[in-house]
Design a protein around this motif. Structure first.
Motif, PDB file in Angstrom:
ATOM      1  N   PRO A   1       0.825  -1.213   0.000  1.00  0.00           N
ATOM      2  CA  PRO A   1       0.000   0.000   0.000  1.00  0.00           C
ATOM      3  C   PRO A   1       0.860   1.265   0.000  1.00  0.00           C
ATOM      4  O   PRO A   1       1.931   1.303   0.621  1.00  0.00           O
ATOM      5  CB  PRO A   1      -0.814  -0.124   1.288  1.00  0.00           C
ATOM      6  N   GLU A   2       0.388   2.274  -0.667  1.00  0.00           N
ATOM      7  CA  GLU A   2       1.129   3.531  -0.824  1.00  0.00           C
ATOM      8  C   GLU A   2       1.609   4.085   0.511  1.00  0.00           C
ATOM      9  O   GLU A   2       2.756   4.521   0.647  1.00  0.00           O
ATOM     10  CB  GLU A   2       0.230   4.560  -1.528  1.00  0.00           C
ATOM     11  N   ALA A   3       0.765   4.049   1.508  1.00  0.00           N
ATOM     12  CA  ALA A   3       1.115   4.646   2.797  1.00  0.00           C
ATOM     13  C   ALA A   3       2.233   3.900   3.507  1.00  0.00           C
ATOM     14  O   ALA A   3       2.887   4.451   4.401  1.00  0.00           O
ATOM     15  CB  ALA A   3      -0.117   4.698   3.696  1.00  0.00           C
ATOM     16  N   LEU A   4       2.478   2.647   3.109  1.00  0.00           N
ATOM     17  CA  LEU A   4       3.525   1.846   3.735  1.00  0.00           C
ATOM     18  C   LEU A   4       4.834   1.885   2.966  1.00  0.00           C
ATOM     19  O   LEU A   4       5.864   1.399   3.453  1.00  0.00           O
ATOM     20  CB  LEU A   4       3.059   0.388   3.872  1.00  0.00           C
ATOM     21  N   LEU A   5       4.819   2.431   1.774  1.00  0.00           N
ATOM     22  CA  LEU A   5       6.022   2.461   0.944  1.00  0.00           C
ATOM     23  C   LEU A   5       7.019   3.506   1.439  1.00  0.00           C
ATOM     24  O   LEU A   5       6.629   4.574   1.932  1.00  0.00           O
ATOM     25  CB  LEU A   5       5.669   2.795  -0.508  1.00  0.00           C
ATOM     26  N   PRO A   6       8.326   3.248   1.293  1.00  0.00           N
ATOM     27  CA  PRO A   6       9.313   4.319   1.509  1.00  0.00           C
ATOM     28  C   PRO A   6       9.026   5.469   0.544  1.00  0.00           C
ATOM     29  O   PRO A   6       8.548   5.249  -0.583  1.00  0.00           O
ATOM     30  CB  PRO A   6      10.649   3.636   1.179  1.00  0.00           C
ATOM     31  N   PRO A   7       9.287   6.707   0.941  1.00  0.00           N
ATOM     32  CA  PRO A   7       9.015   7.846   0.055  1.00  0.00           C
ATOM     33  C   PRO A   7       9.665   7.702  -1.314  1.00  0.00           C
ATOM     34  O   PRO A   7       9.108   8.171  -2.323  1.00  0.00           O
ATOM     35  CB  PRO A   7       9.586   9.036   0.823  1.00  0.00           C
ATOM     36  N   GLU A   8      10.824   7.040  -1.372  1.00  0.00           N
ATOM     37  CA  GLU A   8      11.542   6.889  -2.642  1.00  0.00           C
ATOM     38  C   GLU A   8      10.742   6.095  -3.676  1.00  0.00           C
ATOM     39  O   GLU A   8      10.979   6.213  -4.879  1.00  0.00           O
ATOM     40  CB  GLU A   8      12.888   6.184  -2.408  1.00  0.00           C
ATOM     41  N   LEU A   9       9.776   5.280  -3.200  1.00  0.00           N
ATOM     42  CA  LEU A   9       9.069   4.371  -4.104  1.00  0.00           C
ATOM     43  C   LEU A   9       7.606   4.739  -4.309  1.00  0.00           C
ATOM     44  O   LEU A   9       6.877   4.017  -5.007  1.00  0.00           O
ATOM     45  CB  LEU A   9       9.170   2.938  -3.563  1.00  0.00           C
ATOM     46  N   ARG A  10       7.173   5.834  -3.758  1.00  0.00           N
ATOM     47  CA  ARG A  10       5.765   6.187  -3.876  1.00  0.00           C
ATOM     48  C   ARG A  10       5.416   6.660  -5.279  1.00  0.00           C
ATOM     49  O   ARG A  10       6.244   7.206  -5.995  1.00  0.00           O
ATOM     50  CB  ARG A  10       5.387   7.222  -2.822  1.00  0.00           C
ATOM     51  N   GLU A  11       4.162   6.458  -5.620  1.00  0.00           N
ATOM     52  CA  GLU A  11       3.723   6.666  -6.999  1.00  0.00           C
ATOM     53  C   GLU A  11       3.972   8.089  -7.494  1.00  0.00           C
ATOM     54  O   GLU A  11       4.388   8.300  -8.621  1.00  0.00           O
ATOM     55  CB  GLU A  11       2.231   6.317  -7.115  1.00  0.00           C
ATOM     56  N   GLY A  12       3.707   9.049  -6.664  1.00  0.00           N
ATOM     57  CA  GLY A  12       3.855  10.428  -7.118  1.00  0.00           C
ATOM     58  C   GLY A  12       5.277  10.939  -7.163  1.00  0.00           C
ATOM     59  O   GLY A  12       5.500  12.105  -7.499  1.00  0.00           O
ATOM     60  N   ASN A  13       6.236  10.103  -6.795  1.00  0.00           N
ATOM     61  CA  ASN A  13       7.660  10.480  -6.786  1.00  0.00           C
ATOM     62  C   ASN A  13       7.875  11.775  -6.003  1.00  0.00           C
ATOM     63  O   ASN A  13       8.400  12.765  -6.519  1.00  0.00           O
ATOM     64  CB  ASN A  13       8.186  10.631  -8.217  1.00  0.00           C
ATOM     65  N   PRO A  14       7.496  11.781  -4.724  1.00  0.00           N
ATOM     66  CA  PRO A  14       7.568  13.030  -3.937  1.00  0.00           C
ATOM     67  C   PRO A  14       8.987  13.566  -3.781  1.00  0.00           C
ATOM     68  O   PRO A  14       9.150  14.774  -3.543  1.00  0.00           O
ATOM     69  CB  PRO A  14       6.986  12.628  -2.582  1.00  0.00           C
ATOM     70  N   LEU A  15       9.999  12.736  -3.918  1.00  0.00           N
ATOM     71  CA  LEU A  15      11.376  13.205  -3.760  1.00  0.00           C
ATOM     72  C   LEU A  15      12.007  13.618  -5.086  1.00  0.00           C
ATOM     73  O   LEU A  15      13.152  14.067  -5.112  1.00  0.00           O
ATOM     74  CB  LEU A  15      12.228  12.113  -3.099  1.00  0.00           C
ATOM     75  N   GLY A  16      11.264  13.463  -6.175  1.00  0.00           N
ATOM     76  CA  GLY A  16      11.779  13.879  -7.485  1.00  0.00           C
ATOM     77  C   GLY A  16      12.998  13.103  -7.941  1.00  0.00           C
ATOM     78  O   GLY A  16      13.923  13.677  -8.530  1.00  0.00           O
ATOM     79  N   LEU A  17      13.015  11.804  -7.693  1.00  0.00           N
ATOM     80  CA  LEU A  17      14.184  10.985  -8.020  1.00  0.00           C
ATOM     81  C   LEU A  17      14.164  10.492  -9.462  1.00  0.00           C
ATOM     82  O   LEU A  17      13.086  10.208 -10.014  1.00  0.00           O
ATOM     83  CB  LEU A  17      14.232   9.766  -7.086  1.00  0.00           C
ATOM     84  N   PRO A  18      15.319  10.341 -10.068  1.00  0.00           N
ATOM     85  CA  PRO A  18      15.368   9.640 -11.353  1.00  0.00           C
ATOM     86  C   PRO A  18      14.904   8.196 -11.138  1.00  0.00           C
ATOM     87  O   PRO A  18      15.265   7.570 -10.125  1.00  0.00           O
ATOM     88  CB  PRO A  18      16.838   9.688 -11.750  1.00  0.00           C
ATOM     89  N   ARG A  19      14.148   7.665 -12.049  1.00  0.00           N
ATOM     90  CA  ARG A  19      13.682   6.296 -11.884  1.00  0.00           C
ATOM     91  C   ARG A  19      13.286   5.707 -13.230  1.00  0.00           C
ATOM     92  O   ARG A  19      13.106   6.433 -14.220  1.00  0.00           O
ATOM     93  CB  ARG A  19      12.512   6.242 -10.906  1.00  0.00           C
ATOM     94  N   THR A  20      13.158   4.389 -13.226  1.00  0.00           N
ATOM     95  CA  THR A  20      12.697   3.673 -14.415  1.00  0.00           C
ATOM     96  C   THR A  20      11.343   3.097 -14.104  1.00  0.00           C
ATOM     97  O   THR A  20      11.170   2.310 -13.163  1.00  0.00           O
ATOM     98  CB  THR A  20      13.690   2.545 -14.783  1.00  0.00           C
ATOM     99  N   VAL A  21      10.344   3.493 -14.908  1.00  0.00           N
ATOM    100  CA  VAL A  21       8.967   3.069 -14.686  1.00  0.00           C
ATOM    101  C   VAL A  21       8.490   2.307 -15.910  1.00  0.00           C
ATOM    102  O   VAL A  21       8.485   2.846 -17.017  1.00  0.00           O
ATOM    103  CB  VAL A  21       8.039   4.266 -14.408  1.00  0.00           C
ATOM    104  N   ASP A  22       8.152   1.049 -15.704  1.00  0.00           N
ATOM    105  CA  ASP A  22       7.680   0.182 -16.784  1.00  0.00           C
ATOM    106  C   ASP A  22       8.622   0.215 -17.980  1.00  0.00           C
ATOM    107  O   ASP A  22       8.211   0.301 -19.142  1.00  0.00           O
ATOM    108  CB  ASP A  22       6.265   0.589 -17.215  1.00  0.00           C
ATOM    109  N   GLY A  23       9.929   0.184 -17.654  1.00  0.00           N
ATOM    110  CA  GLY A  23      10.940   0.110 -18.690  1.00  0.00           C
ATOM    111  C   GLY A  23      11.365   1.428 -19.289  1.00  0.00           C
ATOM    112  O   GLY A  23      12.238   1.474 -20.148  1.00  0.00           O
ATOM    113  N   ARG A  24      10.739   2.535 -18.856  1.00  0.00           N
ATOM    114  CA  ARG A  24      11.061   3.853 -19.422  1.00  0.00           C
ATOM    115  C   ARG A  24      11.771   4.700 -18.352  1.00  0.00           C
ATOM    116  O   ARG A  24      11.293   4.794 -17.226  1.00  0.00           O
ATOM    117  CB  ARG A  24       9.809   4.576 -19.914  1.00  0.00           C
ATOM    118  N   ARG A  25      12.860   5.320 -18.756  1.00  0.00           N
ATOM    119  CA  ARG A  25      13.617   6.155 -17.835  1.00  0.00           C
ATOM    120  C   ARG A  25      12.937   7.499 -17.661  1.00  0.00           C
ATOM    121  O   ARG A  25      12.552   8.153 -18.633  1.00  0.00           O
ATOM    122  CB  ARG A  25      15.033   6.374 -18.375  1.00  0.00           C
TER     123      ARG A  25
END
Length: 511
Positions: free
Chosen positions: A485-509
């Motif tokens: 669940p979203e509320a249990l995720l570390p901030p780094e992995l939350r859907e809205g990307n609250p920390l503005g991190l570079p990431r790969t989502v569904d194969g796209r950078r």
């Protein structure tokens, strides 16, 4: 370990005399206290903003302490204030570079795969990133009192990854180590980090105890094959084995093609002389084995090399033990059958060494398990072995017998470079080393994102790099969260990307 305090002396390698007592060898209790103090820093160090600021402050304070640190390091290593000043600049630069990397967050390697019921098997919601391993033991190098020591690349990369460190100081520069860790602790205090974030212990027994401590999660080492392998084995033999990233030894072979020797024999010879004697031959990437054609052009190259070496002034090695090992090592190699010594170490005083040049026919190294195998082992100091080959088959036979290396270098002609005719030869060097060079020299390791300082065993015990931003990978492990669940995720992995991190989502950078 002795319960009676054992002094650690700072020694002047130019005289062999004691300078001062720099510290005491750490008891088993002291090692335990240092590791436990480091462990308490894991929580405070988890804040990326705090640790990037800490790294920048450390760089600034090291720069402010430059006059004291450089003079102190020179008195303990005899490496010279110019060289040491440049090394300290490099150390400050890489601390700042890692601080930038912490802020950017790419090293967290965030990867998100959204649910896909059409896949076989179906893909659940998966979110992966990397977390710190824990306390890192750093074994400092003798030949780089700043860049590979208390505040060097291993420490900087571990701190950037969120791992506190306990450094086992090198006995060749204990006072420099104490002064440097004091700077790191001042920087830590400015950002509310405990002093234990950068621990320091002295003594051989302390180093053995450190790698076995149950709260140490990983270790790094730069030094000899013998010492590094002993620690590597100890790390693997623990009830819970830990990663051990050791840099142990390297010949750093060079291959000079016939056309290259014909084209610029003198330039290659003088360049080789400068590279192999840099820092009195005490660089881990010193070219120690050079394959040169057995023809007139090769003769010109060897002559230019020898003439350049004669002009190199004798130098002081890091300690007298290393000096004695160099003298005996060159002597033992020079007495092998068919080995010639165009430049023999000139007689000097009890504290210096002169450069040496050995040559040997390639066929002497083609035989398995012969006495000439000694030439395939690193000799630490200003000496190189020139192997004269008659044809490419002989050169290939020698290359086929080489152990793993940090670097491998190919010198080709302009025509070979432009036509690509030497591509196959370059491809044969790639399996031998972590960094492959063309028409340049391996001494001087740039601190850059694409740098790789490592190689097949015995160059290193892992496939990782100790220089460059990807050095943080050694101190991290991946964790994947599934259907969380979203509320249990570390901030780094939350859907809205609250920390503005570079990431790969569904194969796209993204970012």
């Amino acid at each position: 370990m002795s319960a009676i305090p054992v002094p650690v002396w700072s020694i002047d390698p130019r005289t062999g005399e004691r300078r001062e007592q720099a510290a005491e060898e750490a008891t088993e209790a002291a090692v335990d206290a240092a590791v436990r103090a480091a462990r308490t820093a894991l929580g405070p160090l988890a804040d990326r903003a705090v640790r990037s600021a800490f790294l920048r402050t450390a760089a600034g304070l090291l720069d402010e302490a430059r006059p004291e640190l450089v003079a102190l390091a020179d008195s303990e290593t005899a490496l010279g204030t110019t060289r040491l000043g440049g090394e300290l600049t490099r150390t400050c630069y890489q601390l700042r570079q890692f601080a930038d990397a912490v802020d950017a967050g790419s090293f967290l390697d965030v990867i998100i795969s959204h649910p896909d019921s059409s896949a076989t098997p179906p893909v659940p919601d998966l979110r992966r990133y990397k977390v710190p391993l824990g306390v890192v033991a750093v074994y400092a190098a003798s030949n780089f009192p700043f860049a590979f020591s208390v505040a060097g690349g291993d420490t900087a990369s571990a701190l950037a990854a969120g791992c506190p460190v306990v450094v086992k100081a090198h006995p060749d520069h204990p006072a420099t180590s104490e002064a440097t860790v004091a700077v790191l602790r001042r920087a830590a205090a400015r950002h509310g980090l405990p002093a234990g974030v950068a621990g320091l212990v002295h003594g051989f027994d302390a180093g053995v105890t450190l790698v076995a401590h149950p709260l140490v999660a990983a270790a790094s080492f730069t030094g000899s094959v013998r010492g590094g392998r002993a620690l590597f084995d100890a790390a693997a033999a623990r009830p819970r084995p830990i990663p051990f990233h050791g840099e142990l030894g390297s010949l750093n072979p060079v291959v000079v093609t016939g056309p290259a020797a014909t084209e610029r024999a003198e330039d290659i010879g003088t360049g080789l002389a400068a590279s192999m004697t840099m820092g009195v031959g005490q660089f881990c990437v010193k070219p120690g084995l050079v394959l040169v054609p057995a023809d007139a052009a090769g003769d010109r190259l060897v002559k230019a090399l020898g003439q350049s070496l004669v002009d190199v002034a004798p130098g002081v090695m890091l300690d007298h033990r290393m000096r004695d090992a160099f003298v005996s090592g060159v002597g033992e190699r020079s007495r092998l059958p068919s080995v010639e010594t165009p430049v023999a170490p000139a007689p000097g005083d009890a504290h210096t060494v002169a450069a040496a040049l050995l040559t040997v026919p390639a066929d002497r190294l083609a035989a398995e398990d012969g006495p000439h195998d000694l030439l395939l082992e690193e000799c630490f100091g200003p000496v190189t072995v020139v192997v004269r080959y008659e044809d490419q088959a002989q050169a290939d036979a020698v290359l086929g017998r080489l152990p793993g290396n940090l670097t491998a270098t190919l010198h080709v002609s302009a025509q070979e470079a432009s036509s690509g005719s030497a591509a196959d030869l370059l491809a044969r060097l790639a399996p031998l080393a972590g960094r492959v060079l063309v028409n340049s020299w391996p001494t001087g390791v740039a601190v850059a994102p694409a740098q790789h300082h490592g190689g097949p065993y015995p160059a290193t015990t892992s496939t990782s790099t100790s220089v460059g931003l990807t050095a943080t990978e050694r101190w991290l492990r991946p964790v994947a969260y599934q259907n969380t669940p979203e509320a249990l995720l570390p901030p780094e992995l939350r859907e809205g990307n609250p920390l503005g991190l570079p990431r790969t989502v569904d194969g796209r950078r993204e970012g």
